[in-house]
Design a protein around this motif. Structure first.
Motif, PDB file in Angstrom:
ATOM      1  N   GLY A  59       0.775  -1.217  -0.106  1.00  0.00           N
ATOM      2  CA  GLY A  59       0.017   0.147   0.149  1.00  0.00           C
ATOM      3  C   GLY A  59       0.998   1.161  -0.102  1.00  0.00           C
ATOM      4  O   GLY A  59       0.326   2.221   0.274  1.00  0.00           O
ATOM      5  N   ASN A  61       2.147   3.189  -2.373  1.00  0.00           N
ATOM      6  CA  ASN A  61       1.952   4.254  -3.357  1.00  0.00           C
ATOM      7  C   ASN A  61       0.866   5.446  -2.688  1.00  0.00           C
ATOM      8  O   ASN A  61      -0.158   4.798  -2.616  1.00  0.00           O
ATOM      9  CB  ASN A  61       1.527   3.881  -4.585  1.00  0.00           C
ATOM     10  N   PRO A  62       1.433   6.574  -2.442  1.00  0.00           N
ATOM     11  CA  PRO A  62       0.575   7.213  -1.634  1.00  0.00           C
ATOM     12  C   PRO A  62      -0.835   7.929  -2.630  1.00  0.00           C
ATOM     13  O   PRO A  62      -1.841   8.544  -1.922  1.00  0.00           O
ATOM     14  CB  PRO A  62       1.553   8.492  -1.474  1.00  0.00           C
ATOM     15  N   THR A  64      -2.049   5.681  -5.232  1.00  0.00           N
ATOM     16  CA  THR A  64      -3.302   4.676  -5.703  1.00  0.00           C
ATOM     17  C   THR A  64      -3.392   3.610  -4.506  1.00  0.00           C
ATOM     18  O   THR A  64      -4.418   2.865  -4.639  1.00  0.00           O
ATOM     19  CB  THR A  64      -2.866   4.052  -6.743  1.00  0.00           C
ATOM     20  N   GLY A  65      -2.648   3.547  -3.657  1.00  0.00           N
ATOM     21  CA  GLY A  65      -2.492   2.490  -2.566  1.00  0.00           C
ATOM     22  C   GLY A  65      -2.120   1.242  -2.805  1.00  0.00           C
ATOM     23  O   GLY A  65      -2.152   0.207  -2.045  1.00  0.00           O
ATOM     24  N   GLU A  66      -1.488   1.322  -3.943  1.00  0.00           N
ATOM     25  CA  GLU A  66      -1.060   0.066  -4.626  1.00  0.00           C
ATOM     26  C   GLU A  66       0.225  -0.422  -3.883  1.00  0.00           C
ATOM     27  O   GLU A  66       1.044   0.507  -3.424  1.00  0.00           O
ATOM     28  CB  GLU A  66      -0.513  -0.169  -6.136  1.00  0.00           C
ATOM     29  N   ASP A  67       0.839  -1.556  -3.731  1.00  0.00           N
ATOM     30  CA  ASP A  67       2.021  -1.944  -3.412  1.00  0.00           C
ATOM     31  C   ASP A  67       3.015  -1.434  -4.265  1.00  0.00           C
ATOM     32  O   ASP A  67       3.091  -1.465  -5.413  1.00  0.00           O
ATOM     33  CB  ASP A  67       2.176  -3.315  -3.439  1.00  0.00           C
TER      34      ASP A  67
END
Length: 112
Positions: A59, A61-62, A64-67
């Motif tokens: 989480g 990526n500030p 998109t919340g992606e890893d």
């Protein structure tokens, strides 16, 4: 200072820089172009290799919340032995290039 500005200094102490990116091969190519192709890039879109190194920022990526991959620096010798490492708490923190080169130089000199 950007690491690519220190490539000659790194080469002079026998260090090859390999960047591992969680993005696609195309993303890696874009980044490689930005660094003027001075580094080798490995693309790991699944994040499995990055995770095996302990660098997966779940989480992280500030936007998109992606890893994403945590920023980390490792010095590995030709026998694949880990000589030195520095990982960051998140993907927005980096070690300054002069400090990085100093630490790497110390490790290399201590092995002689």
């Amino acid at each position: 200072m950007k690491l690519e500005n220190k490539i000659e200094e790194l080469n002079s102490i026998g260090v090859q820089v390999i960047a591992i990116c969680k993005g696609t091969v195309q993303d890696s190519q874009i980044t490689k172009n930005k660094t003027k192709g001075l580094f080798s890039f490995v693309s790991d879109p699944s994040g499995s290799f990055i995770d095996s190194l302990g660098l997966l920022d779940e989480g992280g990526n500030p936007f998109t919340g992606e890893d994403t991959a945590r920023i980390g620096k490792m010095l590995v010798d030709k026998k694949a032995e880990l000589l030195w490492f520095r990982f960051t708490e998140n993907n927005r923190v980096r070690i300054a290039s002069p400090e990085l080169i100093s630490k790497i130089g110390q490790v290399i000199n201590n092995r002689k």
